[in-house]
Design an enzyme around this catalytic site. Structure first.
Site, mmCIF file in Angstrom:
data_model
loop_
_atom_site.group_PDB
_atom_site.id
_atom_site.type_symbol
_atom_site.label_atom_id
_atom_site.label_comp_id
_atom_site.label_asym_id
_atom_site.label_seq_id
_atom_site.Cartn_x
_atom_site.Cartn_y
_atom_site.Cartn_z
ATOM 1 N N HIS A 1 -0.959 -73.438 22.915
ATOM 2 C CA HIS A 1 0.416 -73.741 22.508
ATOM 3 C C HIS A 1 1.406 -73.744 23.657
ATOM 4 O O HIS A 1 2.385 -74.471 23.633
ATOM 5 C CB HIS A 1 0.842 -72.845 21.356
ATOM 6 C CG HIS A 1 0.242 -73.304 20.070
ATOM 7 N ND1 HIS A 1 -0.842 -72.690 19.497
ATOM 8 C CD2 HIS A 1 0.508 -74.397 19.314
ATOM 9 C CE1 HIS A 1 -1.193 -73.364 18.410
ATOM 10 N NE2 HIS A 1 -0.400 -74.400 18.280
ATOM 11 N N ARG B 1 6.298 -79.714 9.087
ATOM 12 C CA ARG B 1 5.130 -78.898 8.761
ATOM 13 C C ARG B 1 5.647 -77.505 8.442
ATOM 14 O O ARG B 1 6.475 -76.970 9.185
ATOM 15 C CB ARG B 1 4.186 -78.832 9.951
ATOM 16 C CG ARG B 1 3.118 -77.772 9.754
ATOM 17 C CD ARG B 1 2.097 -77.786 10.824
ATOM 18 N NE ARG B 1 2.557 -77.106 12.039
ATOM 19 C CZ ARG B 1 1.840 -77.054 13.147
ATOM 20 N NH1 ARG B 1 0.669 -77.635 13.190
ATOM 21 N NH2 ARG B 1 2.293 -76.429 14.193
ATOM 22 N N ASP C 1 -6.989 -78.277 16.049
ATOM 23 C CA ASP C 1 -7.697 -77.248 15.296
ATOM 24 C C ASP C 1 -9.009 -77.780 14.725
ATOM 25 O O ASP C 1 -10.017 -77.090 14.746
ATOM 26 C CB ASP C 1 -6.811 -76.694 14.178
ATOM 27 C CG ASP C 1 -5.884 -75.607 14.704
ATOM 28 O OD1 ASP C 1 -6.356 -74.777 15.507
ATOM 29 O OD2 ASP C 1 -4.695 -75.597 14.348
ATOM 30 N N CYS D 1 -2.177 -86.274 14.532
ATOM 31 C CA CYS D 1 -1.044 -85.677 15.244
ATOM 32 C C CYS D 1 -1.479 -84.627 16.270
ATOM 33 O O CYS D 1 -0.658 -83.953 16.846
ATOM 34 C CB CYS D 1 -0.041 -85.083 14.271
ATOM 35 S SG CYS D 1 -0.677 -83.678 13.368
HETATM 36 C C1 PEP Z 1 -3.474 -79.452 15.548
HETATM 37 O O1 PEP Z 1 -4.102 -78.434 15.282
HETATM 38 O O2 PEP Z 1 -4.017 -80.495 15.969
HETATM 39 C C2 PEP Z 1 -2.016 -79.501 15.393
HETATM 40 C C3 PEP Z 1 -1.337 -80.610 15.549
HETATM 41 O O3 PEP Z 1 -1.396 -78.312 15.129
HETATM 42 P P1 PEP Z 1 -1.124 -77.222 16.252
HETATM 43 O O4 PEP Z 1 -1.487 -77.810 17.569
HETATM 44 O O5 PEP Z 1 0.317 -76.861 16.169
HETATM 45 O O6 PEP Z 1 -2.021 -76.117 15.838
HETATM 46 MG MG MG Z 2 -3.134 -76.893 14.129
#
Ligand code: PEP
Ligand code: MG
Length: 753
Positions: free
Chosen positions: A365, A508, A631, A678
């Site tokens: 992140h 989200r 994820d 995404c």
């Molecule tokens: C993902 O998991 O691809 C996603 C877009 O959510 P995050 O990266 O915030 O976990």
């Molecule tokens: Mg995610």
């Protein structure tokens, strides 16, 4: 003769006087070697300084031929002096000339000396030179003498680090401390950053090396050690970490070292030799670092970080927190071992030009935030923290995944040119801003941006994106100082809508947990937080939090469409529970006469593999789907997205993952459910090319990726790509390396990546 304990102390005191004298650097060094020789009853004392070209040059001597000063030199690894520098450890020999590494330098006249004691001149684990004493007699030096010489070497290290000795360098190679270093890592956030180093965990710079009062210094060390032990004990007994887990193991290791008499004894010894408590910590740590840095054992090298942390804690106990208030440069390049998203957000982004991490991975992140903020970032740069000094010039190349510390003028010039080139390319992308996102064969695409902070919003307009495909609401929560109340949240969401104008926004719901922690919300310590109590799980278990968010979103979306998706959904029932909560809120609003959105579209993020096996059912229940490839990939491969060791091992362009992605898009098409990707995947041109080939037409990505992806897409004939790509994904066929295949395809068809 065995030196008395007062010996080294007396020497340090005399050295301090010499350091304070208003004389030039050569004179000072000359006096220092005389003092050391006299104090240690040695016939010879010499200082060798390591140059940037890897050569150790004799800078001063008492006892050897003085004409050899600035003439005699040895490469790293050559002769005894070179060996000490290479291995960063002391060498104590009764008869130097018998040692296989002995290299005879006739100009020095050293052939008459037998006993030899040499120690590395270290600073933060880096070798800056070598300090040697020699005697005619065959003798071994006592441990106390070795220790005393090492302590003395610290004073010389300071002299070198302070830049005083640089003036003595002959024309030609500079000192090693200023040596340009180029390290490679992984390109995590694109762009080029030029600036000056700021250590995320600043080292305590020891300015006061030499002490008068041994007992006082021993007392300072002792009470600091006691405090560190106590605080570790307290941390261990705190309820939230009182069970097993990685965190606890690290603390246990700390405590073990903190209680280790050997460690304390070494520091006490350094104090008895005349150092201040803080200099003693630095001295022992520098020694340990040097040895561990040279170790090939990865386990030992990992422990180095722990030891560093511990030494830093101790140092902070002794001298207080380092700077913090010191001026933060306008062009900071942040250097850290690793960093959480909240820590990154604490910095003033206007002044951040780049980030270098020893760890880090593409879907961490902190990386996502760096990308959102447009800050170049390179990760997995082993040793970055050790080779850099605060304020060193640094270039971060987030395109190539390279970092240049103290770059040479030519490198800087080359990068200035690269920056200009990038600016030209950006200008090209800007020209594409209003061009349609249509492929060569006429397929219309929807390219949207991922966002999460209010500062991201202008980028959507600048990049010409079609909307916000993923608004990570937890980021707003992460920068807040306390949990935003319903009215505050509503105001934030309204601003997002304002910035979007008539373009759609997909929010989200809160995805906290994992590495995203809210400082004001007590987090539970979990062994495996990425698979723990996070995202929709937490939302459904603590409906109060989710309900308030939904209410704020419904208010903010009054009169327009609300698009909301839920993260980490793993079964249809979770989604139906979330939908029930939203429906209840809508009824509540209506009952109280509030304006409601024009329409409410609810979706899921497809990030848990189990949902692939309930795809038909979930598609019947939702209004849209968004593939969270970050994820989904980590859970499909069972490979932690933040784990540096795994980052290069698993490729999202592998057959299994591409097949999964294809199934999703095919089923969505069949069910007439809109689908977006995404995850970070969508923003990388080659990966985006693969997604288009699989049939995706909606992608959401960091704003800076819109231009490159659009440029790629406009020169791509999707139909032709599909004809080549899809047969390879058929079962039973050996598809070869998909990344290689796709790159070659792009190359052959002049598709810019
Ligand atoms: C993902 O998991 O691809 C996603 C877009 O959510 P995050 O990266 O915030 O976990
Ligand atoms: Mg995610």
């Amino acid at each position: 003769m065995r030196g008395s304990l007062a010996g080294p102390r007396l020497l340090l005191r005399r050295l301090r006087e010499v350091m304070a004298e208003p004389i030039d650097a050569q004179e000072r060094l000359d006096k220092i070697v005389v003092l050391i020789a006299a104090n240690m009853v040695a016939e010879v004392c010499s200082v060798y300084v390591l140059r940037a070209d890897g050569v150790l040059e004799l800078y001063a001597t008492e006892g050897l031929n003085r004409d050899a000063v600035h003439q005699t030199s040895l490469r790293i690894g050559e002769g005894l002096v070179g060996l000490i520098a290479a291995e960063a450890r002391a060498l104590n020999l009764p008869n130097a000339q018998n040692h296989p590494a002995f290299a005879y330098k006739p100009e020095t006249g050293e052939e008459i000396y037998n006993a030899f004691l040499g120690v590395p001149i270290l600073r933060s684990g880096r070798t800056l030179g070598v300090l040697v004493v020699q005697n005619r007699a065959h003798r071994s030096y006592y441990d106390e003498e070795v220790e005393a010489l090492q302590t003395t070497a610290m004073v010389i290290a300071e002299m070198i680090a302070a830049g005083e000795i640089e003036a003595l360098a002959k024309q030609g190679p500079a000192l090693d401390l200023r040596r340009p270093i180029h390290l490679e890592g992984a390109a995590l956030s694109e762009g080029i950053g030029l600036g000056h180093a700021v250590l995320h965990e600043p080292r305590v710079v020891v300015t006061n090396l030499i002490a008068e009062d041994v007992d006082r210094e021993l007392g300072r060390l002792d009470s600091a050690l006691e405090k560190v032990r106590l605080s570790l004990d307290q941390m261990m007994s705190r309820r939230e970490i009182a069970h097993h887990g990685e965190h606890r193991e690290v603390l246990e290791a700390y405590l073990m070292v903190a209680q280790d008499r050997g460690w304390a004894r070494k520091m006490e010894e350094a104090i008895r030799n005349g150092l201040t408590a803080e200099a003693a910590v630095e001295r022992v740590q520098s020694d340990t670092r040097a040895r561990m840095l040279r170790s090939v054992d990865p386990y030992l090298r990992d422990r180095l970080h722990d030891l560093d942390d511990l030494a830093n804690r101790l140092m902070r106990e002794i001298v207080g927190r380092p700077h913090g208030t010191e001026a933060f440069p306008d062009d900071a390049i942040l250097i850290a071992r690793n960093m959480g998203p909240a820590e990154l957000l604490d910095y003033d982004r206007e002044r951040l030009r780049g980030i270098v991490l020893e760890e880090g991975s593409p879907t961490n992140h902190a990386t996502i935030i760096a990308r959102a903020l447009g800050i170049p970032m390179v990760g997995q740069v082993a040793g970055a923290v050790s080779v850099v000094e605060e304020k060193d010039p640094v270039i971060v190349d987030g395109d190539a995944g390279a970092v240049h510390f103290r770059p040479m003028a030519e490198i800087e010039r080359a990068y200035a040119e690269k920056v200009r080139f990038r600016a030209r390319r950006q200008a090209q992308y800007r020209r594409l801003r209003n061009a349609p996102a249509t492929t060569r064969d006429g397929r219309e695409l929807t390219l949207q941006v991922n966002a999460g902070l209010l500062v991201d919003l202008p980028h959507m307009e600048e990049s010409g994106a079609a909307g916000i495909g993923l608004f990570r609401t937890e980021m707003l929560f992460m920068v807040a100082h306390s949990l935003p109340r319903v009215r505050e949240q509503e105001e934030l969401y309204r601003r997002v809508y304002e910035a979007a104008g008539d373009r759609p926004v997909t929010f989200r719901s809160l995805d906290i947990g994992g590495d995203k922690v809210l400082p004001y919300l007590r987090s539970v310590d979990e062994e495996n937080p990425a698979m723990g109590w996070r995202a929709i799980r937490l939302g459904l278990d603590r409906p109060g939090l989710l309900r308030i968010q939904v209410r704020a979103l419904l208010h903010a979306a009054a009169g327009r469409e609300l698009r909301l998706m839920f993260p980490l959904v793993s079964s249809v029932t979770e989604f139906t529970a979330a939908r029930a909560l939203v429906d209840k809120e809508i009824r509540h609003l209506k009952r109280h006469g509030h304006e409601t959105p024009e329409g409410v579209k609810l979706g899921v993020m497809l990030e848990v593999p189990s949902l692939l096996f309930e795809l038909e059912e979930i598609l019947a229940a939702v209004d849209f789907v968004s593939v969270g490839s970050n994820d989904l990939f980590q859970f499909m491969m069972a490979a932690d997205r933040g784990n540096t060791r795994l980052a290069r091992r698993f490729d999202p362009l592998s057959v299994s993952f591409l097949r999964a992605l294809k199934r999703i898009v095919d089923d969505c098409e069949r069910a007439h459910v809109p689908v977006t990707v995404c995850g970070e995947l969508a923003g990388r041109p080659l990966e985006a090319l693969a997604l288009l080939g699989l049939g995706y037409q909606q992608l959401s990505m960091p704003p800076a990726a819109i231009g490159p992806v659009k440029a790629m897409a406009r020169s791509l004939d999707v139909g032709r790509l599909r004809a080549r790509l899809l047969p390879r994904l058929e079962p039973g066929r050996w598809p070869g390396n998909m990344r290689t295949f796709l790159s070659a395809y792009a190359d052959d068809h002049d598709i810019p990546l």
